[in-house]
Design an enzyme around this catalytic site. Structure first.
Site, PDB file in Angstrom:
ATOM      1  N   ALA A 278       0.637  -1.218   0.058  1.00 48.82           N
ATOM      2  CA  ALA A 278      -0.028   0.057   0.058  1.00 48.82           C
ATOM      3  C   ALA A 278       0.679   1.177   0.007  1.00 48.82           C
ATOM      4  CB  ALA A 278      -1.032  -0.019   1.302  1.00 48.82           C
ATOM      5  N   GLY A 279       2.009   1.139   0.502  1.00 49.12           N
ATOM      6  CA  GLY A 279       2.826   2.445   0.551  1.00 49.12           C
ATOM      7  C   GLY A 279       3.216   3.194  -0.474  1.00 49.12           C
ATOM      8  N   CYS A 398       4.422  -0.226 -11.930  1.00 51.81           N
ATOM      9  CA  CYS A 398       4.606   0.877 -12.631  1.00 51.81           C
ATOM     10  C   CYS A 398       5.859   0.701 -13.540  1.00 51.81           C
ATOM     11  CB  CYS A 398       4.802   2.100 -12.156  1.00 51.81           C
ATOM     12  SG  CYS A 398       6.140   2.127 -10.839  1.00 51.81           S
TER      13      CYS A 398
HETATM   14  C1  LIG Z   1       4.845   0.312  -6.122  1.00 60.69           C
HETATM   15  S1  LIG Z   1       4.797   0.672  -4.440  1.00 60.69           S
HETATM   16  C2  LIG Z   1       3.167   0.847  -4.035  1.00 60.69           C
HETATM   17  C3  LIG Z   1       2.475   2.135  -4.213  1.00 60.69           C
HETATM   18  C4  LIG Z   1       0.902   2.367  -3.871  1.00 60.69           C
HETATM   19  N1  LIG Z   1       0.170   1.363  -3.966  1.00 60.69           N
HETATM   20  C5  LIG Z   1       0.623   3.604  -4.060  1.00 60.69           C
HETATM   21  O1  LIG Z   1      -0.276   3.676  -4.918  1.00 60.69           O
HETATM   22  O2  LIG Z   1       0.666   4.649  -3.159  1.00 60.69           O
HETATM   23  C6  LIG Z   1       4.969  -0.871  -3.763  1.00 60.69           C
HETATM   24  C7  LIG Z   1       5.040  -0.812  -1.987  1.00 60.69           C
HETATM   25  O3  LIG Z   1       5.314  -2.395  -1.751  1.00 60.69           O
HETATM   26  C8  LIG Z   1       6.006  -2.268  -0.473  1.00 60.69           C
HETATM   27  N2  LIG Z   1       6.433  -3.589  -0.094  1.00 60.69           N
HETATM   28  C9  LIG Z   1       7.737  -4.055  -0.473  1.00 60.69           C
HETATM   29  N3  LIG Z   1       7.808  -5.484   0.084  1.00 60.69           N
HETATM   30  C10 LIG Z   1       6.723  -5.662   0.395  1.00 60.69           C
HETATM   31  C11 LIG Z   1       6.083  -6.868   1.002  1.00 60.69           C
HETATM   32  N4  LIG Z   1       7.025  -8.098   1.070  1.00 60.69           N
HETATM   33  N5  LIG Z   1       4.679  -7.146   1.313  1.00 60.69           N
HETATM   34  C12 LIG Z   1       3.944  -5.863   1.037  1.00 60.69           C
HETATM   35  N6  LIG Z   1       4.407  -4.720   0.675  1.00 60.69           N
HETATM   36  C13 LIG Z   1       5.719  -4.783   0.372  1.00 60.69           C
HETATM   37  C14 LIG Z   1       7.134  -1.365  -0.596  1.00 60.69           C
HETATM   38  O4  LIG Z   1       7.601  -0.874   0.580  1.00 60.69           O
HETATM   39  C15 LIG Z   1       6.278  -0.386  -1.303  1.00 60.69           C
HETATM   40  O5  LIG Z   1       5.520   0.786  -0.580  1.00 60.69           O
END
Ligand SMILES: C[S@@+](CC[C@H](N)C(=O)[O-])C[C@H]1O[C@@H](n2cnc3c(N)ncnc32)[C@H](O)[C@@H]1O
Length: 460
Positions: A278-279, A398
């Site tokens: 989500a981040g 992306c």
């Molecule tokens: C492409 S970004 C997501 C962007 C978000 N959906 C938005 O629109 O703001 C991918 C995210 O996945 C997180 N991430 C990394 N490893 C992960 C894991 N094992 N499980 C879930 N999230 C993870 C990263 O920290 C990052 O925040």
């Protein structure tokens, strides 16, 4: 390209132009300390109190130097007698800054060389000024096009890479994703070299596009998303709806993929949604806002605490009982098969958003693509385990690199018989040039968005 600019100091005992010194400091922090160009630029512009034409000149010099540096290195390699790798990194950055002024800014050759020599004296010492002067004089003897003719490989992909400042392996990946149409690849590379305008999202039920447009008169409606407004200029943070979380900064491509997940048909119950990666929470906020009108509760998962905090911030204005879980998406702490819709917007190389981050194209390597793939597959598997039969998963990146997109989807679906691709195109009504389906690839040169990839998958 920015217009010409008169240096502030033209005294006989010439001092280095403070704007060029600021640009040098930024490029050094980016190349020497792995900084992010946009973040370092903003910080240094504030610290040095650069505004107006000075800020515009500094921005163009920094962005252009970082974006074009691979091509400039090819050129500089022809102008330096030693291998480029033997040059000190600070000297190389000074040469790149000078080369950008000579080849892509409307700075006269004499000013570009002499200002860069003065910068070298201030930053590197008198000893290196002779080399800077000699090398930049050689660079100044040809235009960018003439240099491309001189240094580019003979084949079309190699030439496209040098002429458009992309690493060759990235051009090859784009060509693969575009079915080998190199004319279209050329359009994409050109689009990657244009910084995008800022897009806003009016989170439905919380703000309207009319409200955003009234607050930002220098704006236009988005081209595809009904919730988008695109700014011509101005600070988005100064818009009240953005400041209080009812609206946000979000590329239209990101809006479209989130909206497609919300629009995809599901059978039966539709009240529990999961955002697995989500981040910082842009898509969570849009999904939660769309879902709030439909009685939906969103669970957002993000393992990095500081990014989970950003998700909370993004969700603060959205009504409903939404949860943010600071856990690994591949180690579910939630009931399996309990969600009606799941977004897996997985970590990826970001090759679809190169226009936003000037240095990014030179930092990524083919190894990054391979290194990310196992996690991408595990996260998609986890998303499919989390959704109930009849529910739908959106797999999103992306990046248009096929190893991160269709190859991941094919590998995961090939290993299970309880999930199938559905046509994503009807879930993006009104959006043109979506290809043959069933998955969708958006493109900067076709849609003016980041190159977002979307596959919709139904659990059976
Ligand atoms: C492409 S970004 C997501 C962007 C978000 N959906 C938005 O629109 O703001 C991918 C995210 O996945 C997180 N991430 C990394 N490893 C992960 C894991 N094992 N499980 C879930 N999230 C993870 C990263 O920290 C990052 O925040």
């Amino acid at each position: 390209m920015t217009g010409s600019r008169t240096p502030r100091n033209r005294t006989p005992a010439k001092r280095a132009d403070p704007v060029r010194r600021a640009a040098y400091q930024i490029v050094r922090q980016v190349n020497g300390a792995d900084g992010y160009g946009n973040l370092v630029l903003g910080k240094v512009l504030r610290e040095e109190r650069l505004t107006g034409r000075d800020a515009a000149f500094c921005t163009e010099l920094v962005h252009g130097t970082l974006r074009w540096q691979g091509t400039y290195d090819d050129i500089l390699a022809r102008c330096v007698t030693r291998p480029l790798a033997d040059l000190d990194a600070d000297l190389l950055d000074v040469l790149r800054l000078g080369t950008h002024q000579l080849l892509r800014m409307r700075v006269g050759s004499h000013a570009a060389v002499s200002e860069t020599v003065t910068l070298a004296r201030a930053e590197l010492g008198q000893r290196r000024t002779g080399l800077v002067n000699a090398v930049l004089r050689k660079v100044s003897q040809r235009s960018l096009d003439q240099w491309v003719d001189a240094v580019a490989p003979a084949d079309r992909i190699g030439r496209l890479a040098v002429a458009n400042a992309h690493p060759r392996w990235v051009v090859e990946a784009f060509a693969d994703a575009l079915g080998g149409d190199l004319d279209e690849v050329e359009q994409l590379l050109a689009a990657d070299n244009e910084p995008p305008r800022v897009a806003l999202v009016a989170r439905p039920g919380l703000a309207t596009t009319d409200e955003l447009r009234a607050a930002a008169p220098a704006s236009t409606p988005g081209e595809w998303s009904p919730y988008a407004v695109v700014l011509d200029s101005g600070d988005p943070g100064a818009i009240p709806a953005v400041a209080d979380g009812r609206a946000g900064v979000q590329d239209e491509g990101s809006q479209l993929v989130a909206l497609a997940l919300a629009a995809a048909p599901v059978e039966g119950r539709d009240e529990r949604w999961l955002d697995l990666c989500a981040g910082p929470g842009g898509k969570s906020a849009l999904l939660a806002a769309v879902g709030a009108g439909r009685g939906v509760t969103l669970t957002a998962v993000e393992p990095l605490p500081h990014r989970a905090e950003l998700v909370r911030e993004n969700l603060r204005a959205v009504p409903g009982d939404h949860r943010v879980l600071v856990v690994d998406g591949t180690q579910p702490t939630w009931e399996q098969g309990g969600f009606d819709r799941v977004l897996a917007d997985v970590p990826c190389t970001g090759l679809g958003a190169l226009r936003r981050r000037p240095e990014a194209r030179w930092r990524r390597t083919p190894d990054d693509v391979e290194a990310l793939r196992p996690l991408q597959e595990r996260l998609l598997g986890s998303a499919l385990d989390s959704v109930r039969p009849g529910g739908v998963v959106a797999y999103v990146t992306c990046s248009p690199h096929r190893t991160e997109t269709r190859a991941v989807v094919d590998a995961v679906l090939g290993g299970r018989d309880d999930a199938e691709l559905v046509d994503a195109r009807p879930s993006m009504p009104g959006v043109e040039h979506l290809g043959d389906g069933p998955d969708v690839q958006l493109w900067p040169h076709r849609h003016g968005t980041d190159a977002m990839y979307l596959a919709l998958i139904r659990r059976s």
